[in-house]
Design a protein around this motif. Structure first.
Motif, PDB file in Angstrom:
ATOM      1  N   ASP A   1       0.803  -1.223   0.000  1.00 21.41           N
ATOM      2  CA  ASP A   1       0.000   0.000   0.000  1.00 21.41           C
ATOM      3  C   ASP A   1       0.838   1.276   0.000  1.00 21.41           C
ATOM      4  O   ASP A   1       0.302   2.374   0.156  1.00 21.41           O
ATOM      5  N   GLN A   2       2.136   1.137  -0.159  1.00 20.28           N
ATOM      6  CA  GLN A   2       3.005   2.318  -0.230  1.00 20.28           C
ATOM      7  C   GLN A   2       3.431   2.529  -1.674  1.00 20.28           C
ATOM      8  O   GLN A   2       4.374   1.907  -2.160  1.00 20.28           O
ATOM      9  N   LYS A   3       2.752   3.435  -2.351  1.00 19.81           N
ATOM     10  CA  LYS A   3       2.985   3.604  -3.782  1.00 19.81           C
ATOM     11  C   LYS A   3       3.634   4.937  -4.127  1.00 19.81           C
ATOM     12  O   LYS A   3       3.770   5.265  -5.303  1.00 19.81           O
ATOM     13  N   ASP A   4       4.024   5.681  -3.102  1.00 15.55           N
ATOM     14  CA  ASP A   4       4.718   6.933  -3.400  1.00 15.55           C
ATOM     15  C   ASP A   4       6.189   6.693  -3.709  1.00 15.55           C
ATOM     16  O   ASP A   4       6.927   7.630  -4.040  1.00 15.55           O
ATOM     17  N   LYS A   5       6.606   5.432  -3.623  1.00 16.08           N
ATOM     18  CA  LYS A   5       8.008   5.081  -3.856  1.00 16.08           C
ATOM     19  C   LYS A   5       8.083   3.786  -4.660  1.00 16.08           C
ATOM     20  O   LYS A   5       7.321   2.850  -4.421  1.00 16.08           O
ATOM     21  N   ILE A   6       9.008   3.753  -5.622  1.00 19.63           N
ATOM     22  CA  ILE A   6       9.244   2.546  -6.420  1.00 19.63           C
ATOM     23  C   ILE A   6      10.702   2.148  -6.288  1.00 19.63           C
ATOM     24  O   ILE A   6      11.600   2.981  -6.478  1.00 19.63           O
ATOM     25  N   ILE A   7      10.936   0.899  -5.934  1.00 21.32           N
ATOM     26  CA  ILE A   7      12.304   0.367  -5.932  1.00 21.32           C
ATOM     27  C   ILE A   7      12.587  -0.116  -7.349  1.00 21.32           C
ATOM     28  O   ILE A   7      12.077  -1.140  -7.791  1.00 21.32           O
ATOM     29  N   TYR A   8      13.370   0.656  -8.048  1.00 26.95           N
ATOM     30  CA  TYR A   8      13.654   0.389  -9.468  1.00 26.95           C
ATOM     31  C   TYR A   8      14.587  -0.812  -9.601  1.00 26.95           C
ATOM     32  O   TYR A   8      14.315  -1.757 -10.344  1.00 26.95           O
ATOM     33  N   ASN A   9      15.698  -0.760  -8.925  1.00 29.53           N
ATOM     34  CA  ASN A   9      16.615  -1.898  -8.796  1.00 29.53           C
ATOM     35  C   ASN A   9      17.417  -1.688  -7.517  1.00 29.53           C
ATOM     36  O   ASN A   9      17.101  -0.807  -6.719  1.00 29.53           O
ATOM     37  N   SER A  10      18.446  -2.465  -7.314  1.00 36.31           N
ATOM     38  CA  SER A  10      19.198  -2.385  -6.054  1.00 36.31           C
ATOM     39  C   SER A  10      19.950  -1.064  -5.894  1.00 36.31           C
ATOM     40  O   SER A  10      20.387  -0.726  -4.790  1.00 36.31           O
ATOM     41  N   LYS A  11      20.073  -0.292  -6.971  1.00 41.03           N
ATOM     42  CA  LYS A  11      20.858   0.947  -6.921  1.00 41.03           C
ATOM     43  C   LYS A  11      20.016   2.214  -7.094  1.00 41.03           C
ATOM     44  O   LYS A  11      20.494   3.315  -6.878  1.00 41.03           O
ATOM     45  N   ILE A  12      18.744   2.044  -7.517  1.00 41.07           N
ATOM     46  CA  ILE A  12      17.919   3.204  -7.874  1.00 41.07           C
ATOM     47  C   ILE A  12      16.539   3.100  -7.239  1.00 41.07           C
ATOM     48  O   ILE A  12      15.905   2.041  -7.268  1.00 41.07           O
ATOM     49  N   THR A  13      16.062   4.202  -6.670  1.00 42.41           N
ATOM     50  CA  THR A  13      14.682   4.306  -6.200  1.00 42.41           C
ATOM     51  C   THR A  13      14.062   5.590  -6.729  1.00 42.41           C
ATOM     52  O   THR A  13      14.763   6.572  -6.985  1.00 42.41           O
ATOM     53  N   ILE A  14      12.758   5.568  -6.905  1.00 39.81           N
ATOM     54  CA  ILE A  14      11.993   6.749  -7.325  1.00 39.81           C
ATOM     55  C   ILE A  14      11.046   7.098  -6.190  1.00 39.81           C
ATOM     56  O   ILE A  14      10.289   6.241  -5.721  1.00 39.81           O
ATOM     57  N   GLU A  15      11.074   8.345  -5.739  1.00 39.35           N
ATOM     58  CA  GLU A  15      10.276   8.743  -4.583  1.00 39.35           C
ATOM     59  C   GLU A  15       9.409   9.955  -4.905  1.00 39.35           C
ATOM     60  O   GLU A  15       9.536  10.567  -5.965  1.00 39.35           O
ATOM     61  N   LYS A  16       8.497  10.244  -3.974  1.00 37.45           N
ATOM     62  CA  LYS A  16       7.573  11.381  -4.067  1.00 37.45           C
ATOM     63  C   LYS A  16       6.677  11.304  -5.304  1.00 37.45           C
ATOM     64  O   LYS A  16       6.439  12.300  -5.996  1.00 37.45           O
ATOM     65  N   ILE A  17       6.189  10.100  -5.563  1.00 38.40           N
ATOM     66  CA  ILE A  17       5.216   9.923  -6.647  1.00 38.40           C
ATOM     67  C   ILE A  17       3.846  10.333  -6.105  1.00 38.40           C
ATOM     68  O   ILE A  17       3.394   9.803  -5.090  1.00 38.40           O
ATOM     69  N   PRO A  18       3.156  11.265  -6.730  1.00 41.18           N
ATOM     70  CA  PRO A  18       1.884  11.749  -6.175  1.00 41.18           C
ATOM     71  C   PRO A  18       0.774  10.705  -6.289  1.00 41.18           C
ATOM     72  O   PRO A  18       0.699   9.958  -7.272  1.00 41.18           O
ATOM     73  N   ALA A  19      -0.089  10.667  -5.293  1.00 38.06           N
ATOM     74  CA  ALA A  19      -1.219   9.736  -5.302  1.00 38.06           C
ATOM     75  C   ALA A  19      -2.124   9.987  -6.505  1.00 38.06           C
ATOM     76  O   ALA A  19      -2.754   9.064  -7.040  1.00 38.06           O
ATOM     77  N   LYS A  20      -2.159  11.242  -6.926  1.00 42.79           N
ATOM     78  CA  LYS A  20      -2.982  11.625  -8.070  1.00 42.79           C
ATOM     79  C   LYS A  20      -2.641  10.830  -9.324  1.00 42.79           C
ATOM     80  O   LYS A  20      -3.523  10.531 -10.145  1.00 42.79           O
ATOM     81  N   ALA A  21      -1.370  10.479  -9.477  1.00 40.67           N
ATOM     82  CA  ALA A  21      -0.938   9.756 -10.672  1.00 40.67           C
ATOM     83  C   ALA A  21      -1.615   8.392 -10.778  1.00 40.67           C
ATOM     84  O   ALA A  21      -1.823   7.873 -11.883  1.00 40.67           O
ATOM     85  N   TYR A  22      -1.978   7.803  -9.643  1.00 43.10           N
ATOM     86  CA  TYR A  22      -2.591   6.477  -9.653  1.00 43.10           C
ATOM     87  C   TYR A  22      -4.086   6.529  -9.953  1.00 43.10           C
ATOM     88  O   TYR A  22      -4.729   5.485 -10.073  1.00 43.10           O
ATOM     89  N   GLU A  23      -4.615   7.735 -10.093  1.00 38.21           N
ATOM     90  CA  GLU A  23      -6.026   7.878 -10.453  1.00 38.21           C
ATOM     91  C   GLU A  23      -6.255   7.585 -11.933  1.00 38.21           C
ATOM     92  O   GLU A  23      -7.395   7.325 -12.344  1.00 38.21           O
ATOM     93  N   TYR A  24      -5.184   7.643 -12.728  1.00 34.35           N
ATOM     94  CA  TYR A  24      -5.335   7.322 -14.152  1.00 34.35           C
ATOM     95  C   TYR A  24      -5.228   5.808 -14.313  1.00 34.35           C
ATOM     96  O   TYR A  24      -4.158   5.225 -14.154  1.00 34.35           O
ATOM     97  N   VAL A  25      -6.358   5.206 -14.623  1.00 33.23           N
ATOM     98  CA  VAL A  25      -6.458   3.746 -14.682  1.00 33.23           C
ATOM     99  C   VAL A  25      -6.851   3.306 -16.090  1.00 33.23           C
ATOM    100  O   VAL A  25      -7.752   3.882 -16.715  1.00 33.23           O
TER     101      VAL A  25
END
Length: 753
Positions: free
Chosen positions: A654-678
């Motif tokens: 349930d934590q979708k503001d962050k994506i673990i891309y691989n062992s060296k890279i993460t993406i953070e501060k993804i807005p909840a609004k982005a997940y409204e596009y389905v």
């Protein structure tokens, strides 16, 4: 569940016929007995009076089973249950009511009824006795299987000419669905067979626990209509559990009665045929078990209810409409709108928005014909072609030398090398040689925001549908609006593409193109033409009918492209999608022409803006608010390895503001609004996470590595950049959709055909 069905049958018999399970001449059959659970639990239920037990066991209980081991186990279980119930000691009595047979074969040809008779001579006598029995109750758990997945299975479903014919004359005849393959599913066959097998004079009860998809499926409308006509009363206990849904709907469906053994919704159904009832249509009683219940909670509820006669069940009376909808009925206003699709494809005089439309391509061998690497794709296709040609030669050689032994047994169904389908087998029998064609190399959109190399050849694509007329060569440009076909549990899915799409691109995709192409052979080539050269004539996909209609309302400046993007805009309207959610599950879209010209242009411009985002998603700038964290700085020589993904994931479910891309890279501060596009039940971002991972096809062992696409486009950051772009695409899409004009359908806003 079994106990609930048994007690329900007994209560319904009392209510409808004044009889009980224990009464004489109430013959009971479990046609798919498995290990005998229904008959065993009936004997243990106490519903059969002690003085009736011997008669019932010897003469009035029947069970069929086709699997030999299960047949023996069922016989032992039933016999033990009986002997545990009788009070006096007596000689062991075998259960003579069990038959080793394929239930669906009973009533077919004379030859088919001889199944197992030579191995078990007493079986024929049991079959004959059962066929004479006036069955008043048929209950059980029918099998569930539409058909084999491919010819590799080498196990086509058994043909039942009479039974299939009866379905065609009833369920299929009453259906308005274009595709009714599901009407020949084994569990639907069980309903048809049982309906015809009930005592024709006195009627009776059918009680099954089965796949419940028939309750709201578009393709089973004829089945529902037939049930209304053929029965006097119907009881349906919908226990839900549809695992083929996503998001909030999946959470509502929750647990399945059969656990992980089934992904379909499960329904308990009682059908009552009472010849003394004068009503023309059945009274339908319906109870929904409720939302968010796990398997154990559902079983507790069923156990508590004990029977359909329990007043606490609070049955709802269903009133089907003329279309055969029992649940989620359509909105009458929807029928007044103009259809997006023509009645007949390529009918230029059609009173619809579009002239052509087509399903996405169906390869039936995706692992072979799609790949992130063109080199790997060529290798896989070349191997398949070589294997096919080997089998073709083998088959033809055998055909020449042993003409009496012609058959598919000469072919090696090796799923590691080729997925065999009926079209490929026909080519093999015709001795059609396959060769690799460079002209069949396409770029496709396999799933939302997931491009793949495609081998689009008539030989290895099972069904091309009309895609050749939309994208006749890799060099022909086009734009297609893709909507999900009818019957989707995920609601309307819509996405635009400028590449050829797969059938399951966004559901069973129906594609509506801006253009289509007609091929014209040059009958009189000049000196500069190659002998086989042909040309393509581009035609408009949007109809003249809708153009003229739009011009009358909105002015002469309206063009077909404006209408095309108007369609894309209005299909994103939350008002439209919410108001007609039920209709859009059962029918292709029908779209209103709004009254106000300013609203038309707002929808059209919004549609263009959405199309620009969704087609050119790769070049949309990264979302500025997202942050990329690197544990180390990449070395120039190792960039492709540094940005390689295996499987991206969220830190927690349930934590979708962050994506673990691989062992060296993460993406953070993804807005909840982005997940409204389905799109098709899943956010655009989650489509990226789902598709951009290394996958190995189970049967063939073929590997599809999305990192190869980064190599193809010579951008080591391709997947990382893609995520950042799609976040922005999602946020902008939500903003555009929220800014669409409001639609109020209680007012007259439509221009009807």
């Amino acid at each position: 569940v079994v106990d609930f069905i048994i007690h329900s049958v007994n209560d319904v018999l009392k209510k409808e016929f004044g009889r009980s399970i224990s009464d004489e001449n109430i013959h009971i059959l479990d046609p798919f007995t498995g290990t005998g659970t229904f008959i065993t639990r009936l004997l243990q239920s106490g519903l059969i009076k002690q003085e009736d037990l011997k008669r019932k066991y010897a003469n009035e209980l029947h069970a069929n089973e086709i699997v030999l081991l299960a047949y023996y186990i069922a016989a032992v279980n039933i016999e033990n249950a009986y002997h545990d119930q009788i009070q006096e000691t007596e000689e062991y009595q075998s259960f003579e009511g069990i038959v080793l047979t394929d239930t669906f074969q009973l009533g077919e040809t004379h030859e088919s009824e001889k199944l197992f008779s030579e191995m078990f001579p007493q079986n024929s006598a049991r079959v004959a006795a059962q066929k004479k029995a006036p069955l008043r109750v048929i209950m059980g758990n029918p099998p569930y299987s539409i058909g084999q997945k491919s010819a590799n299975d080498n196990a086509q479903n058994q043909k039942y000419n009479k039974l299939d014919g009866d379905i065609a004359k009833t369920y299929a005849k009453l259906s308005t669905a274009g595709l009714n393959k599901s009407l020949y599913d084994a569990y639907i066959k069980a309903f048809r067979w049982s309906t015809d097998r009930l005592d024709p004079k006195n009627g009776g009860v059918i009680a099954f626990v089965s796949n419940g998809a028939w309750l709201d499926s578009n393709s089973t409308d004829g089945f529902r209509k037939a049930l209304e006509k053929e029965f006097s009363s119907i009881w349906v206990f919908n226990t839900r559990g549809n695992a083929r849904t996503q998001g909030e709907l999946r959470r509502k469906e929750a647990g399945n009665l059969f656990g992980g053994g089934s992904r379909t919704p499960i329904a308990i159904t009682l059908l009552v045929k009472n010849p003394n009832t004068k009503t023309k249509k059945a009274t339908i009683h319906y109870h929904d078990i409720g939302n968010y219940l796990n398997r154990e909670e559902k079983l507790v509820i069923i156990n508590k209810f004990k029977s359909v006669s329990n007043a606490e069940m609070q049955w709802k009376a269903l009133e089907p409409n003329t279309e055969g909808d029992w649940l989620n009925q359509r909105n009458e206003i929807f029928e007044t709108f103009i259809p997006i699709a023509p009645d007949k494809k390529f009918d230029v005089n059609s009173n619809s928005y579009f002239v052509p439309f087509s399903l996405g391509l169906a390869s039936n061998r995706d692992a072979w014909v799609y790949n992130s690497s063109m080199n790997e794709l060529k290798k896989n296709i070349t191997k398949s072609i070589e294997f096919y040609n080997q089998q073709r030669i083998k088959f033809q050689t055998a055909k020449s030398s042993e003409p009496k032994l012609i058959g598919k047994n000469f072919v090696s169904y090796d799923s590691r090398k080729l997925n065999w389908t009926d079209t490929v087998i026909r080519d093999l029998e015709k001795n059609l040689k396959y060769e690799y064609e460079n002209s069949s190399e396409y770029t496709s959109l396999y799933r939302p925001f997931f491009k793949q190399n495609l081998y689009f050849s008539k030989n290895l694509i099972h069904r091309k549908y009309q895609q050749e007329k939309i994208f006749p060569t890799p060099n022909h440009s086009n734009t297609v609006i893709c909507v999900s076909s009818v019957g989707s549990n995920k609601g309307l899915a819509v996405l635009i593409s400028n590449h050829i799409v797969d059938l399951h691109f966004n559901g069973d995709s129906q594609c509506f193109p801006l253009y289509y192409y007609e091929e014209r052979q040059k009958n009189s080539p000049n000196l500069f033409d190659a002998p086989s050269e042909s040309e393509y004539i581009r035609r408009d996909g949007v109809s003249d009918f809708i153009l003229e209609r739009a011009k009358k309302i909105y002015g002469k400046n309206v063009g077909k492209e404006d209408i095309f993007y108007y369609v894309y805009g209005i299909l994103h309207s939350p008002d439209y999608r919410a108001t007609f959610a039920n209709d859009l599950k059962k029918m292709l879209p029908r779209i209103p022409l709004v009254d106000e010209p300013r609203d038309f242009w707002k929808f059209s411009k919004a549609g263009r803006a959405l199309a620009e985002l969704h087609i050119n998603y790769e070049s949309v700038p990264a979302y500025s608010g997202a942050e990329v964290s690197l544990l180390q700085n990449p070395k120039t020589a190792e960039l492709f390895d540094f940005y390689k993904v295996h499987k991206m994931k969220f830190p927690k479910k349930d934590q979708k503001d962050k994506i673990i891309y691989n062992s060296k890279i993460t993406i953070e501060k993804i807005p909840a609004k982005a997940y409204e596009y389905v799109v098709n039940g899943k956010s655009a971002i989650e489509w990226i996470l789902d598709r951009y991972q290394v996958k190995i096809h189970k049967d063939s062992g073929i590997k599809n590595d999305p990192n190869d696409w980064a190599i193809e486009v010579n951008n080591p950051r391709y997947i990382l950049d893609l995520i950042l772009s799609v976040i922005n695409v999602s946020v902008q899409t939500v903003d555009i959709v929220n800014g669409l004009p409001e639609l109020k359908f209680e007012e007259k806003i439509v221009e009807t055909v």
